[in-house]
Design an enzyme around this catalytic site. Structure first.
Site: not given
Ligand code: PLP
Length: 367
Positions: A68-69, A148, A178, A193, A195, A231, A315
């Site tokens: 998701a990043t 999160n 989330q 995401s 994971h 890929t 933090c």
């Molecule tokens: N957005 C939210 C709200 C998240 O909680 C997270 C991960 O903690 C991410 C984005 C980023 O996801 P990823 O770990 O798949 O890059």
């Protein structure tokens, strides 16, 4: 071991592990290859895309990303670039995950006008507050569905409706990480995401509605309509699909765990619950402050008992988060915040063990 850090990441489920192993053994072809092995992998990917669309209840396209990043960065930079002639304003919140927040900081440096709204300024009516902030110069609204750190819910289907009603050509992006599997999500773009729902790390997706545009973040061999080349990792994609299919639809167990934890916390001295109650708060995340005990001290004390939680939000690996302030949480409470996040495997006994350990920690450390 009691794992209560499921908002950070989840344990891969057996179905995901089996699906990845099966794909690696039998479906390892390159999706771009014209022969049978390529076609087999392409089918696997199409099936996963359809599963994701079905779970999102949406029609459109799914692009697989590294997580998701990347999905968040792709939307923010990609939409900013594709629509830059239309306007330069992007509306978001002061509570976004760093993967969106840092990308927005960069866009600000590049000359975009970034508006960051705080949930504390319209706690119960945040959707209307965000929709009302849209200006004629706005190209994009980007908002997380579930925070999160605290579990605060923004009703993205409602926000999407409000924005489209008054400004049909403004793009709306939901960071659905989330909330995926747990809540209805909506948007022209949705980041998810794997994971966080018992799939593997290193694979995520970006949903895009029909007709919306974005410029690619990276350039390469033309895969995924040239918008996300590279890929495709069919093993990870297969595991993602299996995790989606295995994720339960009845999540009432989270309500029970949430209530049990709050009952225990209610009898401990000096506890402040930072997470909102339902329907503003999601049941699987409980963030609370322990007066007089810094988060990290408590986290490591719990860890000695093999109970794994997260330090609320003060933090992340030493970096101060602006999120508590966006919710009106004092610096003192942020400094002693603990985030507990459940999976469906957690039990009432886990919660009781955590409560006992917290009580012992308070006795030992409170000044
Ligand atoms: N957005 C939210 C709200 C998240 O909680 C997270 C991960 O903690 C991410 C984005 C980023 O996801 P990823 O770990 O798949 O890059």
């Amino acid at each position: 071991m009691i794992y209560l850090d499921n908002a950070a990441t989840t344990k891969p489920c057996e179905q995901a592990i089996d699906a990845a192993a099966a794909a690696a053994r039998d479906s390892f072809g390159n999706v771009s290859s014209l022969h049978g092995m390529g076609i087999k992998s392409e089918k696997l990917m199409t099936s996963a895309q359809n599963t994701l669309l079905k779970r999102l209840g949406a029609k459109g396209d799914i692009y697989f990303t590294s997580g998701a990043t990347e999905s968040n960065n792709t939307v923010l930079f990609g939409v900013a670039e594709a629509y830059k002639r239309k306007g330069k304003t992007i509306i978001s919140t002061a509570a976004e995950h760093p993967s969106a927040a840092r990308a927005l900081d960069k866009l600000e440096e590049m000359g975009y006008n970034i508006i960051r709204l705080s949930p504390k300024d319209a706690f119960d009516n945040f959707e209307q507050y965000v929709a009302d902030a849209v200006t004629p110069d706005t190209i994009l609204v980007s908002c997380m569905a579930v925070n999160n750190e605290l579990g605060y819910i923004t009703d993205t289907p409602k926000l999407y409706r409000l924005i489209k009603r008054s400004h049909p050509d403004v793009i709306f992006h939901t960071d659905g990480v989330q909330g995926f599997g747990k809540l209805p999500l909506a948007g022209d773009f949705i980041s998810v995401s794997s994971h966080k729902i018992h799939g593997f790390k290193g694979i995520g997706a970006l949903y895009a509605a029909k007709g919306v545009r974005f410029a690619p973040l990276i350039y390469g061999g033309g895969q995924q309509k040239n918008l996300r080349p590279g890929t495709e990792p069919v093993e990870l994609i297969a595991a993602f699909e299996a995790a989606v299919n295995a994720y339960p639809t009845d999540l009432s167990h989270f309500d029970l765990l949430n209530a049990a934890l709050k009952e225990h916390l209610g009898v401990l001295p000096g506890i402040t619950i930072n997470s909102p109650e339902k329907p503003r708060g999601i049941s699987n995340i409980v963030n609370f402050s322990v007066e007089g005990v810094r988060s990290e001290i408590m986290l490591h004390f719990l860890e000695e008992r093999m109970i794994y939680v997260s330090s609320g939000s003060a933090c992340s690996k030493g970096k101060v988060s602006g999120v508590p302030d966006a919710f009106g949480i004092s610096a003192k409470n942020a400094d002693s915040a603990i985030r507990v996040s459940f999976s469906m495997e957690n039990t009432a006994e886990d919660v009781a063990a955590l409560a006992q350990a917290l009580e012992d920690g308070i006795k030992r450390f409170r000044r």
